[in-house]
Design a protein around this motif. Sequence first.
Motif, PDB file in Angstrom:
ATOM      1  N   ASN A 172       0.719  -1.170   0.304  1.00  0.00           N
ATOM      2  CA  ASN A 172       0.097  -0.173   0.238  1.00  0.00           C
ATOM      3  C   ASN A 172       0.851   1.015  -0.519  1.00  0.00           C
ATOM      4  OD1 ASN A 172      -2.891  -1.642   0.125  1.00  0.00           O
ATOM      5  ND2 ASN A 172      -3.016  -1.556   1.850  1.00  0.00           N
ATOM      6  N   ALA A 173       1.525   1.282   1.134  1.00  0.00           N
ATOM      7  CA  ALA A 173       2.463   2.362   0.285  1.00  0.00           C
ATOM      8  C   ALA A 173       3.678   3.105  -0.281  1.00  0.00           C
ATOM      9  CB  ALA A 173       3.700   2.087   1.005  1.00  0.00           C
ATOM     10  N   ARG A 174       3.753   1.402  -1.384  1.00  0.00           N
ATOM     11  CA  ARG A 174       4.216   2.210  -2.477  1.00  0.00           C
ATOM     12  C   ARG A 174       2.905   1.844  -3.664  1.00  0.00           C
ATOM     13  NH1 ARG A 174       9.728  -0.815  -3.784  1.00  0.00           N
ATOM     14  NH2 ARG A 174       8.648  -1.156  -5.248  1.00  0.00           N
ATOM     15  N   LEU A 175       1.912   1.747  -3.312  1.00  0.00           N
ATOM     16  CA  LEU A 175       1.153   2.069  -4.557  1.00  0.00           C
ATOM     17  C   LEU A 175       0.373   3.341  -3.913  1.00  0.00           C
ATOM     18  CD1 LEU A 175      -0.846   0.393  -5.969  1.00  0.00           C
ATOM     19  CD2 LEU A 175      -2.340   0.561  -4.486  1.00  0.00           C
ATOM     20  N   TYR A 176       0.507   3.896  -2.898  1.00  0.00           N
ATOM     21  CA  TYR A 176       0.462   5.385  -2.321  1.00  0.00           C
ATOM     22  C   TYR A 176       1.129   6.583  -3.133  1.00  0.00           C
ATOM     23  CZ  TYR A 176      -3.991   5.179  -0.338  1.00  0.00           C
ATOM     24  OH  TYR A 176      -5.425   4.979  -0.157  1.00  0.00           O
ATOM     25  N   ASP A 177       2.863   5.838  -3.231  1.00  0.00           N
ATOM     26  CA  ASP A 177       3.767   6.596  -3.447  1.00  0.00           C
ATOM     27  C   ASP A 177       3.759   6.685  -4.948  1.00  0.00           C
ATOM     28  OD1 ASP A 177       5.009   6.931  -0.471  1.00  0.00           O
ATOM     29  OD2 ASP A 177       6.425   5.448  -2.116  1.00  0.00           O
ATOM     30  N   ALA A 178       3.348   6.064  -5.671  1.00  0.00           N
ATOM     31  CA  ALA A 178       2.831   6.235  -6.804  1.00  0.00           C
ATOM     32  C   ALA A 178       1.681   7.343  -6.886  1.00  0.00           C
ATOM     33  CB  ALA A 178       2.677   4.270  -7.783  1.00  0.00           C
ATOM     34  N   ALA A 179       0.461   6.693  -6.791  1.00  0.00           N
ATOM     35  CA  ALA A 179      -0.504   7.669  -6.765  1.00  0.00           C
ATOM     36  C   ALA A 179       0.067   9.018  -6.409  1.00  0.00           C
ATOM     37  CB  ALA A 179      -1.456   7.164  -6.644  1.00  0.00           C
ATOM     38  N   ALA A 180       0.464   9.374  -5.472  1.00  0.00           N
ATOM     39  CA  ALA A 180       0.482  10.440  -5.634  1.00  0.00           C
ATOM     40  C   ALA A 180       2.121  11.105  -6.539  1.00  0.00           C
ATOM     41  CB  ALA A 180       1.434  10.636  -4.036  1.00  0.00           C
ATOM     42  N   ARG A 181       1.953  10.712  -7.272  1.00  0.00           N
ATOM     43  CA  ARG A 181       2.438  11.891  -8.449  1.00  0.00           C
ATOM     44  C   ARG A 181       1.999  11.646  -9.658  1.00  0.00           C
ATOM     45  NH1 ARG A 181       7.077   7.088  -7.466  1.00  0.00           N
ATOM     46  NH2 ARG A 181       6.065   6.080  -9.308  1.00  0.00           N
ATOM     47  N   LEU A 182       0.486  11.430  -9.634  1.00  0.00           N
ATOM     48  CA  LEU A 182      -0.459  11.614 -10.713  1.00  0.00           C
ATOM     49  C   LEU A 182      -1.068  13.061 -10.324  1.00  0.00           C
ATOM     50  CD1 LEU A 182      -3.093   8.745  -9.847  1.00  0.00           C
ATOM     51  CD2 LEU A 182      -0.984   9.252 -12.005  1.00  0.00           C
ATOM     52  N   ASP A 183      -1.466  13.485 -11.516  1.00  0.00           N
ATOM     53  CA  ASP A 183      -1.892  15.321 -10.841  1.00  0.00           C
ATOM     54  C   ASP A 183      -3.618  14.947 -10.807  1.00  0.00           C
ATOM     55  OD1 ASP A 183      -3.931  15.099 -13.493  1.00  0.00           O
ATOM     56  OD2 ASP A 183      -2.059  15.854 -14.730  1.00  0.00           O
ATOM     57  N   GLU A 184      -4.157  15.931  -9.874  1.00  0.00           N
ATOM     58  CA  GLU A 184      -5.924  15.498  -9.657  1.00  0.00           C
ATOM     59  C   GLU A 184      -6.894  15.488 -10.456  1.00  0.00           C
ATOM     60  OE1 GLU A 184      -8.733  16.230  -6.749  1.00  0.00           O
ATOM     61  OE2 GLU A 184      -6.298  16.419  -6.178  1.00  0.00           O
ATOM     62  N   THR A 185      -6.695  15.730 -12.139  1.00  0.00           N
ATOM     63  CA  THR A 185      -6.700  14.921 -12.852  1.00  0.00           C
ATOM     64  C   THR A 185      -7.318  13.374 -13.243  1.00  0.00           C
ATOM     65  OG1 THR A 185      -7.894  17.374 -14.155  1.00  0.00           O
ATOM     66  CG2 THR A 185      -8.392  15.423 -15.867  1.00  0.00           C
ATOM     67  N   GLN A 186      -6.456  13.545 -13.088  1.00  0.00           N
ATOM     68  CA  GLN A 186      -5.567  12.172 -13.602  1.00  0.00           C
ATOM     69  C   GLN A 186      -5.750  10.755 -12.345  1.00  0.00           C
ATOM     70  OE1 GLN A 186      -1.767  12.928 -13.531  1.00  0.00           O
ATOM     71  NE2 GLN A 186      -0.927  11.448 -15.919  1.00  0.00           N
ATOM     72  N   TYR A 187      -5.623  11.860 -10.769  1.00  0.00           N
ATOM     73  CA  TYR A 187      -6.504  10.845  -9.905  1.00  0.00           C
ATOM     74  C   TYR A 187      -7.834  10.473  -9.879  1.00  0.00           C
ATOM     75  CZ  TYR A 187      -6.960   9.910  -5.219  1.00  0.00           C
ATOM     76  OH  TYR A 187      -7.301   9.314  -3.726  1.00  0.00           O
ATOM     77  N   ARG A 188      -8.576  11.556  -9.965  1.00  0.00           N
ATOM     78  CA  ARG A 188      -9.452  10.785 -10.506  1.00  0.00           C
ATOM     79  C   ARG A 188     -11.114  10.800 -11.777  1.00  0.00           C
ATOM     80  NH1 ARG A 188     -12.079  13.363  -5.671  1.00  0.00           N
ATOM     81  NH2 ARG A 188     -10.343  14.115  -4.818  1.00  0.00           N
TER      82      ARG A 188
END
Length: 171
Positions: A16-32
């Motif tokens: 989960n920590a690794r996955l969240y590190d990767a997700a943190a690199r997304l911009d808001e539009t990509q994330y949602r």
Amino acid sequence: MASHFRMLGHYNAWANARLYDAAARLDETQYRADRGAFFKSVHGTLNHLLVTDRIWMKRFTGEGDAPDRLDAILFEAFDALRAARAAEDARIVAYADGLDDARIAGTISYRRVSGPEQFVQQLAPALAHWFNHQTHHRGQTHALLTGLGQPATELDLLFFQREQAEAASSA
């Protein structure tokens, strides 16, 4: 079995920590962005993982909040979701570390979120399902991330095990 489930508890937190590190690199539009996944977006899928972990931990321990919808959005902001994820992972690790073979051989009783029927199940297969479910949705999130151009973060259990073995041999 206890050592196996302890290992999976620690692996879960690591992945989960690794996955969240990767997700943190997304911009808001990509994330949602709705990318066609079952829970639509990275945001929706990460929330679902936290939802189901809280539901199962309530079933296992009798403690904590258990959302009443599998698609609940517990946290709108990524940073708040990440902090809640880390806290839940610490709770999962503590629970898994406290398991012994006698407890694992026991049963749990619970009700599904989607209906009133009560189920009684042995704890061992329930734990196996739970850890497998986490891996399943992390895999979906991984696919969403790579589809959004993020590097393919290693999440395989084997990489966790190798990392743990290296750390133990260096200590």
